[in-house]
Design a protein around this motif. Structure first.
Motif, PDB file in Angstrom:
ATOM      1  N   LYS A  41      20.656  28.904  26.527  1.00  0.00           N
ATOM      2  CA  LYS A  41      19.812  28.466  26.488  1.00  0.00           C
ATOM      3  C   LYS A  41      18.876  28.380  25.354  1.00  0.00           C
ATOM      4  CE  LYS A  41      15.333  29.060  29.391  1.00  0.00           C
ATOM      5  NZ  LYS A  41      14.860  29.791  30.353  1.00  0.00           N
ATOM      6  N   SER A  42      18.074  26.510  25.567  1.00  0.00           N
ATOM      7  CA  SER A  42      18.054  26.609  24.573  1.00  0.00           C
ATOM      8  C   SER A  42      18.210  25.946  23.304  1.00  0.00           C
ATOM      9  CB  SER A  42      16.681  27.110  24.457  1.00  0.00           C
ATOM     10  OG  SER A  42      15.403  27.192  25.421  1.00  0.00           O
ATOM     11  N   ILE A  43      19.853  26.201  23.566  1.00  0.00           N
ATOM     12  CA  ILE A  43      20.858  25.910  21.581  1.00  0.00           C
ATOM     13  C   ILE A  43      20.982  24.175  22.128  1.00  0.00           C
ATOM     14  CG2 ILE A  43      22.709  26.627  19.834  1.00  0.00           C
ATOM     15  CD1 ILE A  43      20.319  28.456  21.148  1.00  0.00           C
ATOM     16  N   LEU A  47      19.441  18.938  17.425  1.00  0.00           N
ATOM     17  CA  LEU A  47      19.047  19.825  16.751  1.00  0.00           C
ATOM     18  C   LEU A  47      19.107  21.508  16.135  1.00  0.00           C
ATOM     19  CD1 LEU A  47      16.564  19.276  14.765  1.00  0.00           C
ATOM     20  CD2 LEU A  47      14.958  19.925  16.826  1.00  0.00           C
ATOM     21  N   VAL A  48      19.036  21.798  17.486  1.00  0.00           N
ATOM     22  CA  VAL A  48      19.219  24.191  17.063  1.00  0.00           C
ATOM     23  C   VAL A  48      20.532  24.413  16.536  1.00  0.00           C
ATOM     24  CG1 VAL A  48      18.891  26.251  17.626  1.00  0.00           C
ATOM     25  CG2 VAL A  48      17.433  23.748  18.416  1.00  0.00           C
ATOM     26  N   LEU A  49      21.856  23.888  17.532  1.00  0.00           N
ATOM     27  CA  LEU A  49      22.940  24.401  16.484  1.00  0.00           C
ATOM     28  C   LEU A  49      23.688  23.193  15.421  1.00  0.00           C
ATOM     29  CD1 LEU A  49      25.051  25.140  18.282  1.00  0.00           C
ATOM     30  CD2 LEU A  49      26.533  22.897  18.704  1.00  0.00           C
ATOM     31  N   ALA A  50      22.997  21.612  15.617  1.00  0.00           N
ATOM     32  CA  ALA A  50      23.131  21.491  14.334  1.00  0.00           C
ATOM     33  C   ALA A  50      22.618  22.283  13.059  1.00  0.00           C
ATOM     34  CB  ALA A  50      22.426  20.019  14.513  1.00  0.00           C
ATOM     35  N   ARG A  51      21.734  22.575  13.472  1.00  0.00           N
ATOM     36  CA  ARG A  51      21.360  23.731  12.572  1.00  0.00           C
ATOM     37  C   ARG A  51      21.898  24.518  11.991  1.00  0.00           C
ATOM     38  NH1 ARG A  51      16.760  20.731   9.695  1.00  0.00           N
ATOM     39  NH2 ARG A  51      15.402  20.795  11.483  1.00  0.00           N
ATOM     40  N   LEU A  52      22.669  25.482  12.484  1.00  0.00           N
ATOM     41  CA  LEU A  52      23.928  26.251  12.470  1.00  0.00           C
ATOM     42  C   LEU A  52      24.838  25.308  11.930  1.00  0.00           C
ATOM     43  CD1 LEU A  52      25.255  29.182  13.586  1.00  0.00           C
ATOM     44  CD2 LEU A  52      25.797  28.363  15.290  1.00  0.00           C
ATOM     45  N   VAL A  53      25.748  24.480  12.643  1.00  0.00           N
ATOM     46  CA  VAL A  53      27.317  23.897  11.847  1.00  0.00           C
ATOM     47  C   VAL A  53      26.183  23.233  10.730  1.00  0.00           C
ATOM     48  CG1 VAL A  53      28.143  21.640  12.230  1.00  0.00           C
ATOM     49  CG2 VAL A  53      27.160  22.858  14.240  1.00  0.00           C
ATOM     50  N   ALA A  54      25.075  22.723   9.620  1.00  0.00           N
ATOM     51  CA  ALA A  54      24.891  22.703   8.971  1.00  0.00           C
ATOM     52  C   ALA A  54      25.121  23.305   7.549  1.00  0.00           C
ATOM     53  CB  ALA A  54      23.877  21.666   8.617  1.00  0.00           C
ATOM     54  N   ASP A 106      13.141  25.529  11.004  1.00  0.00           N
ATOM     55  CA  ASP A 106      12.072  25.378  11.067  1.00  0.00           C
ATOM     56  C   ASP A 106      11.946  25.544  12.694  1.00  0.00           C
ATOM     57  OD1 ASP A 106      11.283  23.944   8.960  1.00  0.00           O
ATOM     58  OD2 ASP A 106      11.481  22.128   8.974  1.00  0.00           O
ATOM     59  N   GLU A 107      13.534  25.376  13.270  1.00  0.00           N
ATOM     60  CA  GLU A 107      13.428  25.437  14.885  1.00  0.00           C
ATOM     61  C   GLU A 107      13.543  27.426  15.354  1.00  0.00           C
ATOM     62  OE1 GLU A 107      14.411  22.339  13.875  1.00  0.00           O
ATOM     63  OE2 GLU A 107      15.485  24.469  13.336  1.00  0.00           O
ATOM     64  N   TRP A 108      14.002  28.118  14.435  1.00  0.00           N
ATOM     65  CA  TRP A 108      13.712  29.414  14.759  1.00  0.00           C
ATOM     66  C   TRP A 108      12.349  30.407  14.277  1.00  0.00           C
ATOM     67  CZ3 TRP A 108      15.455  31.029  18.805  1.00  0.00           C
ATOM     68  CH2 TRP A 108      16.806  30.134  19.685  1.00  0.00           C
ATOM     69  N   ARG A 109      12.274  29.925  12.830  1.00  0.00           N
ATOM     70  CA  ARG A 109      11.352  30.543  11.809  1.00  0.00           C
ATOM     71  C   ARG A 109       9.508  31.137  12.630  1.00  0.00           C
ATOM     72  NH1 ARG A 109      10.004  26.976   8.023  1.00  0.00           N
ATOM     73  NH2 ARG A 109      11.871  27.224   7.144  1.00  0.00           N
ATOM     74  N   LEU A 117      19.741  36.498  16.773  1.00  0.00           N
ATOM     75  CA  LEU A 117      20.232  35.368  16.435  1.00  0.00           C
ATOM     76  C   LEU A 117      21.733  35.355  16.180  1.00  0.00           C
ATOM     77  CD1 LEU A 117      18.430  32.847  14.656  1.00  0.00           C
ATOM     78  CD2 LEU A 117      18.294  33.217  17.384  1.00  0.00           C
ATOM     79  N   LEU A 118      21.830  36.528  16.037  1.00  0.00           N
ATOM     80  CA  LEU A 118      23.370  36.921  15.755  1.00  0.00           C
ATOM     81  C   LEU A 118      24.423  36.688  16.537  1.00  0.00           C
ATOM     82  CD1 LEU A 118      25.676  37.840  13.048  1.00  0.00           C
ATOM     83  CD2 LEU A 118      24.843  40.157  13.392  1.00  0.00           C
ATOM     84  N   PRO A 119      24.312  38.071  17.224  1.00  0.00           N
ATOM     85  CA  PRO A 119      24.719  37.727  18.824  1.00  0.00           C
ATOM     86  C   PRO A 119      25.024  36.186  19.586  1.00  0.00           C
ATOM     87  CG  PRO A 119      22.785  39.536  19.006  1.00  0.00           C
ATOM     88  CD  PRO A 119      22.618  38.640  17.847  1.00  0.00           C
ATOM     89  N   ILE A 120      24.137  35.350  18.984  1.00  0.00           N
ATOM     90  CA  ILE A 120      23.997  34.088  19.580  1.00  0.00           C
ATOM     91  C   ILE A 120      25.004  33.224  18.799  1.00  0.00           C
ATOM     92  CG2 ILE A 120      23.020  31.363  20.184  1.00  0.00           C
ATOM     93  CD1 ILE A 120      20.446  33.567  20.895  1.00  0.00           C
ATOM     94  N   ALA A 121      25.288  33.398  17.449  1.00  0.00           N
ATOM     95  CA  ALA A 121      25.747  32.568  16.504  1.00  0.00           C
ATOM     96  C   ALA A 121      27.700  33.339  16.494  1.00  0.00           C
ATOM     97  CB  ALA A 121      25.233  32.703  15.527  1.00  0.00           C
TER      98      ALA A 121
END
Length: 144
Positions: A41-43, A47-54, A106-109, A117-121
């Motif tokens: 939800k909400s990933i 934007l949000v996933l793109a930050r993880l990919v980056a 910025d999205e999570w701070r 966030l570790l379980p989601i990642a």
């Protein structure tokens, strides 16, 4: 209700398109499809996933997530949609550092800690690994 996002893997864009067409855009994680995936939800993929990919694979430029379903890009369309995403699998040993970096964006701070966030990642990276091992692509289904 918020934005609902489910990530899943499938063999190709045509398979996804025809399956979503048959189910009128229902989530591919529920019957009749029940594809392998992760509720996130909400990933948001752009934007949000793109930050993880980056963080996982730093490359210059913005990642583009091609639209797979529906066959319209009409700005007035308010149903669900699916895009193909890129998240290469990373080693499990890199996941804590990846979650720490992601939590600092910025999205999570101030909204989520690295431990939250570790379980989601981990779920998303493991899904990407299963997709790669199956020779599939990774997709995001989204609805508001």
């Amino acid at each position: 209700m918020g934005v609902l996002t489910d990530y899943f893997h499938a063999p190709d864009d045509d398979t996804v398109f025809h399956a979503l067409d048959r189910t009128d855009g229902m989530s591919p994680l529920i019957p009749p499809l029940e594809w392998d995936g992760v509720e996130a939800k909400s990933i948001d993929p752009d934007l949000v996933l793109a930050r993880l990919v980056a963080a996982a694979h730093p490359t210059p430029g913005r990642h583009h997530n091609p639209l797979v379903w529906p066959a319209t890009e009409d700005p007035e369309y308010d149903g669900s949609w699916v895009c193909r995403v890129d998240l290469a699998a990373v080693p499990d040993t890199d996941l804590p550092a990846l979650a720490t970096h992601w939590a600092g964006t910025d999205e999570w701070r101030g909204h989520a800690t690295p431990d939250e966030l570790l379980p989601i990642a981990t779920d998303l990276v493991h899904l990407a690994r299963r997709a790669r091992d199956a020779g599939d692509h990774l997709y995001c289904w989204r609805t508001v």
